[in-house]
Design an enzyme around this catalytic site. Structure first.
Site: not given
Ligand code: FPP
Length: 244
Positions: A19, A36, A130
């Protein structure tokens, strides 16, 4: 004895809620997509670090059933990132003896995405270093609902009796059936909640919440979370030498 105690304290299955990508980007005056993108770099670092630490299973929350409610452009971007990650990294992961598994609801997903998941899983099926479990279109309540439906159908067909349904049977009907439950769950980004992640599986999981945003996550932070886990006294509802 010390070795036995130590090895008992190593987390075999680590689950992560990645997150804070959006806030990481906002802090830098950049679009959420930049967060992202950096999140994928953190993910790559984490997979490498987990393999080096000898972690057996790493489960990453990449897209929840609730994430579809984000703006269409962000959803498209996240899906494309995942697609690109699998396409570009699958050969390297395979070479590193890493097995890829995808959990979550595949019904209604674009056929090309489903095919990508199936191919990555098939290619890496025999790997043993893994298990990298990607939770995509995943929601814990939805997963439990699917398992309950499957069991109800078995009862309706007369294949099992209601009395045959035990916690183990339910666990084996989840997407994670056959995998051990997470020992350690890490959530970055400062929030302290589960957000519909691995609800059944986390009954006795140890939680580590970190203020750091996911794009800053690295091997040191993973080691720090594991060190924190090693200090925990896991009692599973019973008593241990420390607590008796
Ligand atoms: C949360 O940050 C993250 C996500 C909803 C997506 C997680 C995705 C990635 C780490 C990249 C893509 C994944 C792969 C498997 C290639 P948020 O957007 O909710 O951040 P915020 O809470 O600060 O708004």
């Amino acid at each position: 004895m010390a070795t036995e105690l130590q090895s008992r304290c190593e987390p075999h299955h680590v689950a992560i809620i990645m997150d804070g990508n959006g806030r990481w980007a906002a802090m830098r005056g950049q679009p959420r997509s930049a967060g992202h993108r950096q999140g994928v770099e953190a993910l790559r670092r984490t997979v490498r670090a987990a393999a080096e630490l000898g972690i057996g299973v790493l489960t990453l929350y990449s897209f929840s059933t609730e994430n579809w409610s984000r703006p269409a452009a962000e959803v498209r971007f996240l899906l494309d990132l995942l697609r690109r990650f699998i396409r570009t990294d699958v050969a390297e992961l395979h070479k590193s003896n890493i097995r890829i598994m995808v959990i979550g609801d595949r019904d209604g997903l674009e056929p090309s995405l489903r095919k990508l998941f199936e191919e990555a899983e098939a290619l890496t099926r025999e790997n043993s270093a893994l298990k990298l479990v990607i939770a995509f279109n995943y929601g814990g309540r939805q997963e439990i609902t699917r398992a309950v439906r499957a069991l109800a159908q078995k009862v309706a067909r007369g294949e099992i009796l209601p009395a045959d349904i035990t916690p183990d049977v339910i666990g084996n009907h989840l997407d994670t059936g056959g995998l051990p439950e997470p020992d350690l769950l890490i959530r970055t980004g400062g929030e302290q909640r589960l957000s519909n992640y691995l609800l059944w599986q986390c009954a006795y999981t140890e939680f580590v919440f970190m203020p750091d945003y996911w794009p800053d996550f690295d091997a040191d932070r993973l080691r720090q979370a594991v060190a924190d886990y090693r200090m925990r006294d896991r009692r599973f509802g019973g008593l241990t030498a420390q607590s008796a």
